[in-house]
Motif scaffolding. Structure first.
Motif, PDB file in Angstrom:
ATOM      1  N   PRO A   4       0.689  -1.483  -0.140  1.00 48.55           N
ATOM      2  CA  PRO A   4       0.036   0.152   0.024  1.00 48.55           C
ATOM      3  C   PRO A   4       0.629   1.564  -0.101  1.00 48.55           C
ATOM      4  O   PRO A   4       2.160   1.426   1.175  1.00 48.55           O
ATOM      5  CB  PRO A   4      -1.028  -0.125   0.999  1.00 48.55           C
ATOM      6  N   SER A   5       0.478   2.345  -0.905  1.00 45.33           N
ATOM      7  CA  SER A   5       1.080   3.342  -0.722  1.00 45.33           C
ATOM      8  C   SER A   5       0.080   4.893  -0.773  1.00 45.33           C
ATOM      9  O   SER A   5      -1.064   4.134  -1.608  1.00 45.33           O
ATOM     10  CB  SER A   5       1.976   3.348  -1.748  1.00 45.33           C
ATOM     11  N   GLY A   6       1.092   5.934  -0.824  1.00 45.99           N
ATOM     12  CA  GLY A   6      -0.003   7.171  -0.625  1.00 45.99           C
ATOM     13  C   GLY A   6      -1.055   7.485   0.308  1.00 45.99           C
ATOM     14  O   GLY A   6      -1.565   8.593   0.909  1.00 45.99           O
ATOM     15  N   PHE A   7      -0.296   7.112   1.576  1.00 46.60           N
ATOM     16  CA  PHE A   7      -1.497   7.556   2.584  1.00 46.60           C
ATOM     17  C   PHE A   7      -0.594   8.179   3.495  1.00 46.60           C
ATOM     18  O   PHE A   7       0.791   8.140   3.711  1.00 46.60           O
ATOM     19  CB  PHE A   7      -1.867   6.121   3.667  1.00 46.60           C
ATOM     20  N   GLY A  30      -9.343   9.229  20.116  1.00 53.32           N
ATOM     21  CA  GLY A  30      -9.495   9.044  21.789  1.00 53.32           C
ATOM     22  C   GLY A  30      -8.663   8.340  21.821  1.00 53.32           C
ATOM     23  O   GLY A  30      -7.412   7.742  20.987  1.00 53.32           O
ATOM     24  N   THR A  31      -8.923   6.793  22.031  1.00 54.43           N
ATOM     25  CA  THR A  31      -8.215   5.288  22.023  1.00 54.43           C
ATOM     26  C   THR A  31      -8.021   5.130  20.800  1.00 54.43           C
ATOM     27  O   THR A  31      -6.180   4.386  20.872  1.00 54.43           O
ATOM     28  CB  THR A  31      -8.936   4.388  23.160  1.00 54.43           C
ATOM     29  N   ARG A  32      -9.213   5.143  20.226  1.00 54.44           N
ATOM     30  CA  ARG A  32      -8.351   4.192  18.416  1.00 54.44           C
ATOM     31  C   ARG A  32      -6.975   5.378  17.612  1.00 54.44           C
ATOM     32  O   ARG A  32      -5.973   5.327  17.314  1.00 54.44           O
ATOM     33  CB  ARG A  32      -9.387   4.923  17.861  1.00 54.44           C
ATOM     34  N   ALA A  33      -7.002   6.932  18.453  1.00 55.44           N
ATOM     35  CA  ALA A  33      -5.954   7.434  18.001  1.00 55.44           C
ATOM     36  C   ALA A  33      -4.975   7.242  18.891  1.00 55.44           C
ATOM     37  O   ALA A  33      -3.583   7.048  17.851  1.00 55.44           O
ATOM     38  CB  ALA A  33      -5.824   9.193  18.490  1.00 55.44           C
ATOM     39  N   SER A  34      -4.706   6.906  19.873  1.00 53.12           N
ATOM     40  CA  SER A  34      -3.434   6.984  20.845  1.00 53.12           C
ATOM     41  C   SER A  34      -2.944   5.604  20.521  1.00 53.12           C
ATOM     42  O   SER A  34      -1.412   5.393  20.649  1.00 53.12           O
ATOM     43  CB  SER A  34      -3.620   7.216  22.158  1.00 53.12           C
ATOM     44  N   GLU A  35      -3.804   4.124  20.089  1.00 56.82           N
ATOM     45  CA  GLU A  35      -3.202   3.120  19.892  1.00 56.82           C
ATOM     46  C   GLU A  35      -2.800   2.675  18.265  1.00 56.82           C
ATOM     47  O   GLU A  35      -1.458   2.211  18.190  1.00 56.82           O
ATOM     48  CB  GLU A  35      -4.191   1.750  19.680  1.00 56.82           C
ATOM     49  N   PHE A  36      -3.390   4.182  17.222  1.00 62.87           N
ATOM     50  CA  PHE A  36      -2.573   4.261  16.192  1.00 62.87           C
ATOM     51  C   PHE A  36      -1.381   4.643  16.523  1.00 62.87           C
ATOM     52  O   PHE A  36      -0.541   4.341  15.595  1.00 62.87           O
ATOM     53  CB  PHE A  36      -3.373   4.566  15.250  1.00 62.87           C
ATOM     54  N   LEU A  37      -1.060   5.688  16.333  1.00 59.04           N
ATOM     55  CA  LEU A  37      -0.111   5.976  16.705  1.00 59.04           C
ATOM     56  C   LEU A  37       1.399   5.082  17.933  1.00 59.04           C
ATOM     57  O   LEU A  37       2.189   5.351  17.516  1.00 59.04           O
ATOM     58  CB  LEU A  37       0.097   7.606  18.807  1.00 59.04           C
ATOM     59  N   THR A  38       0.515   4.431  18.596  1.00 61.68           N
ATOM     60  CA  THR A  38       1.648   3.814  19.020  1.00 61.68           C
ATOM     61  C   THR A  38       1.902   2.233  17.945  1.00 61.68           C
ATOM     62  O   THR A  38       3.621   1.852  17.784  1.00 61.68           O
ATOM     63  CB  THR A  38       1.135   2.899  20.020  1.00 61.68           C
ATOM     64  N   GLN A  39       1.389   1.751  17.641  1.00 62.77           N
ATOM     65  CA  GLN A  39       1.577   0.875  16.489  1.00 62.77           C
ATOM     66  C   GLN A  39       2.686   1.099  15.499  1.00 62.77           C
ATOM     67  O   GLN A  39       2.805   0.767  15.023  1.00 62.77           O
ATOM     68  CB  GLN A  39       0.178   0.454  16.337  1.00 62.77           C
ATOM     69  N   VAL A  40       2.129   2.780  14.766  1.00 61.02           N
ATOM     70  CA  VAL A  40       2.866   2.933  13.656  1.00 61.02           C
ATOM     71  C   VAL A  40       4.627   3.411  14.320  1.00 61.02           C
ATOM     72  O   VAL A  40       5.310   3.189  13.407  1.00 61.02           O
ATOM     73  CB  VAL A  40       1.984   4.053  13.257  1.00 61.02           C
ATOM     74  N   GLU A  41       4.335   3.605  15.501  1.00 60.35           N
ATOM     75  CA  GLU A  41       6.068   3.399  15.231  1.00 60.35           C
ATOM     76  C   GLU A  41       6.150   2.202  15.529  1.00 60.35           C
ATOM     77  O   GLU A  41       7.595   1.962  15.493  1.00 60.35           O
ATOM     78  CB  GLU A  41       5.870   3.754  17.594  1.00 60.35           C
ATOM     79  N   GLN A  42       5.739   1.293  15.477  1.00 61.64           N
ATOM     80  CA  GLN A  42       5.935  -0.124  15.880  1.00 61.64           C
ATOM     81  C   GLN A  42       6.467  -1.445  14.492  1.00 61.64           C
ATOM     82  O   GLN A  42       6.656  -2.079  13.846  1.00 61.64           O
ATOM     83  CB  GLN A  42       5.804  -1.488  16.866  1.00 61.64           C
ATOM     84  N   GLY A  43       5.375  -0.805  13.103  1.00 64.46           N
ATOM     85  CA  GLY A  43       5.354  -1.641  12.542  1.00 64.46           C
ATOM     86  C   GLY A  43       5.414  -0.433  10.763  1.00 64.46           C
ATOM     87  O   GLY A  43       6.208   0.714  11.276  1.00 64.46           O
ATOM     88  N   ASP A  44       4.676  -0.901   9.855  1.00 65.68           N
ATOM     89  CA  ASP A  44       4.670  -0.860   8.591  1.00 65.68           C
ATOM     90  C   ASP A  44       3.570   0.336   8.547  1.00 65.68           C
ATOM     91  O   ASP A  44       2.251   0.080   8.493  1.00 65.68           O
ATOM     92  CB  ASP A  44       5.063  -1.725   7.052  1.00 65.68           C
ATOM     93  N   GLN A  46       2.439   2.532   5.947  1.00 63.80           N
ATOM     94  CA  GLN A  46       1.420   2.497   4.863  1.00 63.80           C
ATOM     95  C   GLN A  46       0.390   1.404   5.439  1.00 63.80           C
ATOM     96  O   GLN A  46      -0.268   1.314   5.066  1.00 63.80           O
ATOM     97  CB  GLN A  46       2.117   2.558   3.950  1.00 63.80           C
ATOM     98  N   LEU A  47       0.588   0.255   5.863  1.00 65.30           N
ATOM     99  CA  LEU A  47       0.100  -1.151   5.574  1.00 65.30           C
ATOM    100  C   LEU A  47      -1.122  -1.283   6.727  1.00 65.30           C
ATOM    101  O   LEU A  47      -2.648  -1.187   6.693  1.00 65.30           O
ATOM    102  CB  LEU A  47       0.514  -2.573   6.226  1.00 65.30           C
ATOM    103  N   ASN A  55      -8.601   0.246   2.971  1.00 68.33           N
ATOM    104  CA  ASN A  55      -8.107  -0.395   1.770  1.00 68.33           C
ATOM    105  C   ASN A  55      -6.840  -0.890   1.065  1.00 68.33           C
ATOM    106  O   ASN A  55      -5.775  -0.758   0.802  1.00 68.33           O
ATOM    107  CB  ASN A  55      -8.167   1.578   1.315  1.00 68.33           C
ATOM    108  N   TYR A  56      -7.447  -2.687   2.216  1.00 64.65           N
ATOM    109  CA  TYR A  56      -6.094  -3.043   1.147  1.00 64.65           C
ATOM    110  C   TYR A  56      -6.812  -4.624   0.537  1.00 64.65           C
ATOM    111  O   TYR A  56      -5.988  -5.434   0.493  1.00 64.65           O
ATOM    112  CB  TYR A  56      -5.795  -3.558   2.794  1.00 64.65           C
TER     113      TYR A  56
END
Length: 72
Positions: A4-7, A30-44, A46-47, A55-56
């Motif tokens: 995936p790209s373009g995000f 809220g919680t989903r935003a904070s979880e997202f920021l944590t996960q984005v540091e650990q993985g890909d 774009q995916l 959109n996958y």
């Protein structure tokens, strides 16, 4: 299937706005935003954004559904 790209994402206060090719795809709060920021540091990133926005899928769902491994 390509990667995936373009995000991109922007943090606005307690919100995370995810855009795909310049258009807003979703807004996390809220919680989903904070979880997202944590996960984005650990993985890909774009995916992760592709999965969150839904959109996958790339057209092979029908073929996969008919595979013997997925037969019900």
């Amino acid at each position: 299937m390509g990667a995936p790209s373009g995000f991109e994402f922007v943090v606005r206060g307690d919100e995370v706005v995810i855009r795909h090719r310049g258009a807003t795809a979703t807004v996390l709060r809220g919680t989903r935003a904070s979880e997202f920021l944590t996960q984005v540091e650990q993985g890909d990133a774009q995916l992760l954004m592709a999965r969150i926005t839904g959109n996958y899928r790339r057209g092979n769902e029908r073929t996969a559904r008919q595979h013997p491994r997925n037969a019900r």
